[in-house]
Motif scaffolding. Structure first.
Motif, PDB file in Angstrom:
ATOM      1  N   THR A 146       3.013  -2.343 -16.107  1.00 40.34           N
ATOM      2  CA  THR A 146       3.706  -1.076 -14.917  1.00 40.34           C
ATOM      3  C   THR A 146       2.826  -1.014 -14.134  1.00 40.34           C
ATOM      4  O   THR A 146       1.812  -0.664 -13.939  1.00 40.34           O
ATOM      5  N   VAL A 147       3.924  -0.867 -12.768  1.00 43.33           N
ATOM      6  CA  VAL A 147       3.246  -0.661 -11.776  1.00 43.33           C
ATOM      7  C   VAL A 147       3.235   0.075 -11.153  1.00 43.33           C
ATOM      8  O   VAL A 147       4.543   0.485 -10.372  1.00 43.33           O
ATOM      9  N   PHE A 148       2.022   0.474 -10.204  1.00 38.64           N
ATOM     10  CA  PHE A 148       2.317   1.373  -8.831  1.00 38.64           C
ATOM     11  C   PHE A 148       1.952   0.975  -7.370  1.00 38.64           C
ATOM     12  O   PHE A 148       0.759   0.439  -6.997  1.00 38.64           O
ATOM     13  N   GLY A 149       2.980   0.838  -6.138  1.00 43.15           N
ATOM     14  CA  GLY A 149       2.207   0.305  -5.316  1.00 43.15           C
ATOM     15  C   GLY A 149       2.187   1.502  -4.292  1.00 43.15           C
ATOM     16  O   GLY A 149       2.733   2.591  -4.552  1.00 43.15           O
ATOM     17  N   THR A 150       2.143   1.854  -3.064  1.00 41.20           N
ATOM     18  CA  THR A 150       1.152   2.365  -1.934  1.00 41.20           C
ATOM     19  C   THR A 150       1.514   1.715  -0.580  1.00 41.20           C
ATOM     20  O   THR A 150       1.646   0.636  -0.988  1.00 41.20           O
ATOM     21  N   SER A 151       2.183   2.479   0.107  1.00 43.65           N
ATOM     22  CA  SER A 151       2.005   2.376   1.506  1.00 43.65           C
ATOM     23  C   SER A 151       1.996   3.972   2.574  1.00 43.65           C
ATOM     24  O   SER A 151       2.320   4.766   1.438  1.00 43.65           O
ATOM     25  N   MET A 208       7.099   3.492  -5.883  1.00 40.53           N
ATOM     26  CA  MET A 208       6.313   3.488  -4.728  1.00 40.53           C
ATOM     27  C   MET A 208       5.776   4.636  -4.269  1.00 40.53           C
ATOM     28  O   MET A 208       6.218   5.155  -4.543  1.00 40.53           O
ATOM     29  N   LEU A 209       4.750   4.973  -3.849  1.00 40.89           N
ATOM     30  CA  LEU A 209       4.041   6.169  -3.314  1.00 40.89           C
ATOM     31  C   LEU A 209       3.515   5.836  -2.243  1.00 40.89           C
ATOM     32  O   LEU A 209       2.964   5.281  -1.882  1.00 40.89           O
ATOM     33  N   ALA A 210       3.615   6.691  -1.782  1.00 42.51           N
ATOM     34  CA  ALA A 210       2.713   7.930  -0.094  1.00 42.51           C
ATOM     35  C   ALA A 210       1.524   7.171  -0.796  1.00 42.51           C
ATOM     36  O   ALA A 210       0.972   8.424  -1.173  1.00 42.51           O
ATOM     37  N   CYS A 211       0.383   6.669   0.110  1.00 38.41           N
ATOM     38  CA  CYS A 211      -1.033   6.828   0.671  1.00 38.41           C
ATOM     39  C   CYS A 211      -1.621   6.162   1.358  1.00 38.41           C
ATOM     40  O   CYS A 211      -1.365   5.389   1.973  1.00 38.41           O
ATOM     41  N   ASP A 212      -2.068   7.480   2.373  1.00 40.88           N
ATOM     42  CA  ASP A 212      -3.420   7.071   3.350  1.00 40.88           C
ATOM     43  C   ASP A 212      -4.144   6.672   3.042  1.00 40.88           C
ATOM     44  O   ASP A 212      -4.937   7.893   2.634  1.00 40.88           O
ATOM     45  N   VAL A 213      -5.139   5.545   3.013  1.00 42.70           N
ATOM     46  CA  VAL A 213      -6.293   5.163   2.448  1.00 42.70           C
ATOM     47  C   VAL A 213      -7.563   5.507   3.843  1.00 42.70           C
ATOM     48  O   VAL A 213      -8.541   5.354   3.472  1.00 42.70           O
ATOM     49  N   THR A 214      -7.051   6.184   4.682  1.00 47.03           N
ATOM     50  CA  THR A 214      -7.979   7.041   5.975  1.00 47.03           C
ATOM     51  C   THR A 214      -8.932   8.175   5.291  1.00 47.03           C
ATOM     52  O   THR A 214      -8.937   8.783   5.996  1.00 47.03           O
ATOM     53  N   ASP A 215      -7.549   8.855   4.316  1.00 50.22           N
ATOM     54  CA  ASP A 215      -8.101   9.946   3.987  1.00 50.22           C
ATOM     55  C   ASP A 215      -8.201  10.744   2.923  1.00 50.22           C
ATOM     56  O   ASP A 215      -6.889   9.765   1.659  1.00 50.22           O
ATOM     57  N   ASP A 216      -9.332  11.442   2.454  1.00 50.30           N
ATOM     58  CA  ASP A 216     -10.037  11.060   1.131  1.00 50.30           C
ATOM     59  C   ASP A 216      -8.288  12.152  -0.387  1.00 50.30           C
ATOM     60  O   ASP A 216      -9.115  11.822  -1.073  1.00 50.30           O
ATOM     61  N   PRO A 275       1.540  -0.821 -21.845  1.00 51.28           N
ATOM     62  CA  PRO A 275       1.880  -1.435 -20.860  1.00 51.28           C
ATOM     63  C   PRO A 275       0.173  -1.283 -20.120  1.00 51.28           C
ATOM     64  O   PRO A 275      -0.228  -0.052 -19.653  1.00 51.28           O
ATOM     65  N   LYS A 276       0.413  -2.197 -19.154  1.00 51.22           N
ATOM     66  CA  LYS A 276      -1.436  -1.976 -18.473  1.00 51.22           C
ATOM     67  C   LYS A 276      -0.970  -1.493 -17.004  1.00 51.22           C
ATOM     68  O   LYS A 276      -0.122  -1.796 -16.998  1.00 51.22           O
ATOM     69  N   THR A 277      -1.397  -1.173 -16.727  1.00 55.31           N
ATOM     70  CA  THR A 277      -0.523  -0.243 -15.210  1.00 55.31           C
ATOM     71  C   THR A 277      -1.714  -1.198 -14.061  1.00 55.31           C
ATOM     72  O   THR A 277      -2.961  -1.206 -14.073  1.00 55.31           O
ATOM     73  N   ALA A 278      -1.290  -1.039 -13.190  1.00 58.35           N
ATOM     74  CA  ALA A 278      -2.159  -1.942 -12.301  1.00 58.35           C
ATOM     75  C   ALA A 278      -1.665  -0.571 -10.759  1.00 58.35           C
ATOM     76  O   ALA A 278      -0.408  -0.034 -10.531  1.00 58.35           O
ATOM     77  N   LEU A 279      -2.470  -0.882 -10.032  1.00 61.92           N
ATOM     78  CA  LEU A 279      -2.703  -0.164  -8.833  1.00 61.92           C
ATOM     79  C   LEU A 279      -2.123  -1.424  -7.282  1.00 61.92           C
ATOM     80  O   LEU A 279      -3.603  -1.752  -7.238  1.00 61.92           O
ATOM     81  N   VAL A 280      -2.046  -1.143  -6.472  1.00 58.55           N
ATOM     82  CA  VAL A 280      -1.482  -2.037  -5.017  1.00 58.55           C
ATOM     83  C   VAL A 280      -1.639  -1.470  -4.897  1.00 58.55           C
ATOM     84  O   VAL A 280      -0.517  -0.491  -3.681  1.00 58.55           O
ATOM     85  N   THR A 281      -2.242  -1.115  -3.280  1.00 62.05           N
ATOM     86  CA  THR A 281      -1.834  -0.644  -2.036  1.00 62.05           C
ATOM     87  C   THR A 281      -1.806  -1.630  -1.132  1.00 62.05           C
ATOM     88  O   THR A 281      -1.505  -2.749  -1.452  1.00 62.05           O
ATOM     89  N   GLY A 282      -1.145  -1.206  -0.218  1.00 60.99           N
ATOM     90  CA  GLY A 282      -0.671  -1.719   0.698  1.00 60.99           C
ATOM     91  C   GLY A 282       0.765  -3.112  -0.089  1.00 60.99           C
ATOM     92  O   GLY A 282       0.741  -3.866   0.408  1.00 60.99           O
ATOM     93  N   ALA A 283       1.286  -2.466  -0.671  1.00 57.16           N
ATOM     94  CA  ALA A 283       2.242  -2.814  -1.415  1.00 57.16           C
ATOM     95  C   ALA A 283       3.955  -3.217  -0.811  1.00 57.16           C
ATOM     96  O   ALA A 283       4.522  -3.528  -1.336  1.00 57.16           O
ATOM     97  N   SER A 284       3.980  -2.576   0.436  1.00 58.22           N
ATOM     98  CA  SER A 284       5.714  -2.365   1.428  1.00 58.22           C
ATOM     99  C   SER A 284       6.140  -3.831   1.709  1.00 58.22           C
ATOM    100  O   SER A 284       7.085  -3.804   1.427  1.00 58.22           O
ATOM    101  N   SER A 285       4.809  -4.753   1.663  1.00 58.63           N
ATOM    102  CA  SER A 285       6.041  -5.901   2.165  1.00 58.63           C
ATOM    103  C   SER A 285       4.494  -7.466   2.314  1.00 58.63           C
ATOM    104  O   SER A 285       3.205  -6.857   1.328  1.00 58.63           O
ATOM    105  N   GLY A 286       4.545  -8.076   2.117  1.00 62.56           N
ATOM    106  CA  GLY A 286       3.321 -10.011   2.150  1.00 62.56           C
ATOM    107  C   GLY A 286       2.524 -10.128   1.050  1.00 62.56           C
ATOM    108  O   GLY A 286       3.415  -9.990  -0.198  1.00 62.56           O
ATOM    109  N   ILE A 287       1.592  -9.965   1.658  1.00 68.29           N
ATOM    110  CA  ILE A 287       0.739 -10.174   0.087  1.00 68.29           C
ATOM    111  C   ILE A 287       0.661  -9.126  -0.853  1.00 68.29           C
ATOM    112  O   ILE A 287       0.861  -9.205  -2.252  1.00 68.29           O
ATOM    113  N   GLY A 288       0.627  -7.904  -0.387  1.00 71.80           N
ATOM    114  CA  GLY A 288       0.833  -6.573  -1.723  1.00 71.80           C
ATOM    115  C   GLY A 288       2.136  -6.653  -1.877  1.00 71.80           C
ATOM    116  O   GLY A 288       2.184  -6.194  -3.791  1.00 71.80           O
TER     117      GLY A 288
END
Length: 119
Positions: free
Chosen positions: A32-37, A50-58, A6-19
């Motif tokens: 196969t979907v990985f979401g972040t918050s 769901m995986l942890a990620c802060d997009v402000t941190d390299d 299966p193809k893999t998708a990564l969605v940032t901000g996936a904890s609610s709403g449009i994400g």
């Protein structure tokens, strides 16, 4: 990795709403979907990892991409949805508040794109 994996998708901000809706739709489409918050909770859809990620941190972004690639070997779709809003006029906002807004909504997008591109 098989060409039939299966193809893999990564969605940032996936904890609610449009994400969240995007992550669920991609999962229904067979990805196969990985979401972040910043702080993943137990309320995520069961078909989304769901995986942890802060997009402000390299370092956080690099760790996220490494983790997804280690699990699946690929990222086929990236949905950059993480974002913050700010209410009030410019005269009511501090420079730090505006800088945070840009760091998430603009530079966060660039960080994630570059991390996925360079894998």
């Amino acid at each position: 990795m098989s060409s039939h994996s299966p193809k893999t998708a990564l969605v940032t901000g996936a904890s609610s709403g449009i994400g969240r809706a995007s992550a669920e739709a991609l999962a229904r489409a067979g990805f196969t979907v990985f979401g972040t918050s910043r702080k993943p909770s137990g309320t995520a859809p069961s078909e989304v990892t769901m995986l942890a990620c802060d997009v402000t941190d390299d370092g956080s972004v690099a760790a996220l991409v490494s983790q997804v690639l280690a699990r699946t070997g690929r990222i086929d779709v990236l949905v950059n949805n993480a974002g913050v809003g700010m209410f009030g006029g410019a005269e009511e906002s501090s420079a730090a508040q505006v800088q945070h807004l840009y760091d998430v909504n603009l530079f966060g997008v660039v960080r994630v794109i570059n991390a996925v591109r360079t894998g």
